[in-house]
Design an enzyme around this catalytic site. Structure first.
Site, PDB file in Angstrom:
ATOM      1  N   ALA A 154       0.811  -1.219   0.000  1.00 43.07           N
ATOM      2  CA  ALA A 154       0.000   0.000   0.000  1.00 43.07           C
ATOM      3  C   ALA A 154       0.845   1.269   0.000  1.00 43.07           C
ATOM      4  CB  ALA A 154      -0.933   0.007   1.210  1.00 43.07           C
ATOM      5  N   TYR A 155       2.152   1.132   0.163  1.00 49.16           N
ATOM      6  CA  TYR A 155       3.026   2.299   0.221  1.00 49.16           C
ATOM      7  C   TYR A 155       3.651   2.624  -1.134  1.00 49.16           C
ATOM      8  CZ  TYR A 155       2.741   1.470   5.287  1.00 49.16           C
ATOM      9  OH  TYR A 155       2.308   1.258   6.579  1.00 49.16           O
ATOM     10  N   GLY A 156       2.940   2.317  -2.186  1.00 55.62           N
ATOM     11  CA  GLY A 156       3.375   2.703  -3.532  1.00 55.62           C
ATOM     12  C   GLY A 156       4.699   2.079  -3.937  1.00 55.62           C
TER      13      GLY A 156
END
Length: 176
Positions: free
Chosen positions: A42-44
């Site tokens: 989810a942190y790219g």
């Protein structure tokens, strides 16, 4: 913040470091003795940048990642099924350039109890641990009730705790 600046909890937007700056930050962190790295799909770009930066220094850190939330096309997507978790772990291992994680957490969307009671995710995490793809499993949850429930199976809990949120203190005391 190495990999995501869209739809985050901070009120103002910010620039991400370049690939080289991200690598320099990670290497400086290691040189300063920081040994815990928390990341997630989810942190790219975070996992892929960390994989490059860690290179042959992977064993110097405790590496934590998560399953349950993916960030694609500028949005978070949640899937708490066992098959999704397996796909997520395999993709994280590839991006991070490692054969194992030290910690694997459920990246909750706030439905902590539902995730634990109504999905096959915990059993899947236990299997992933038994296979040696992670050394510890746990919950990055949002609610004290969910964190309390996780005490029955989790090796690790990630709980909010700061001057404005002490809601998990009783769970932390029980975990201790």
């Amino acid at each position: 913040k190495l990999g995501r600046n869209i739809d985050v909890k901070y009120p103002k937007s910010f620039d991400l470091p370049s690939d080289q700056e991200a690598c320099d930050i990670v290497l400086a962190m290691l040189d300063l003795g920081i040994t815990l790295i928390d990341t997630a799909p989810a942190y790219g770009l975070s996992e892929s940048r960390l994989g490059i930066a860690l290179g042959n220094r992977r064993e110097e850190v405790v590496l934590s990642s998560k399953v349950g939330e993916q960030f694609q096309d500028g949005r978070s997507h949640f899937d708490f099924t066992g098959p999704a978790a397996r796909r997520s772990v395999e993709a994280s291992l590839r991006r991070l350039g490692t054969d194992h994680l030290d910690i694997l957490l459920i990246h909750s969307d706030g439905r902590d109890e539902w995730i634990q009671r109504e999905t096959d995710l915990i059993e899947t995490l236990k299997s992933i641990k038994a296979e040696g793809k992670t050394r510890a499993i746990g919950l990055s949850g949002k609610t004290p009730e969910g964190a309390g429930l996780a005490l029955t199976w989790a090796d690790v809990l990630m709980c909010p705790w700061h001057p404005l949120d002490r809601s998990h203190e009783s769970v932390m005391a029980s975990a201790r």
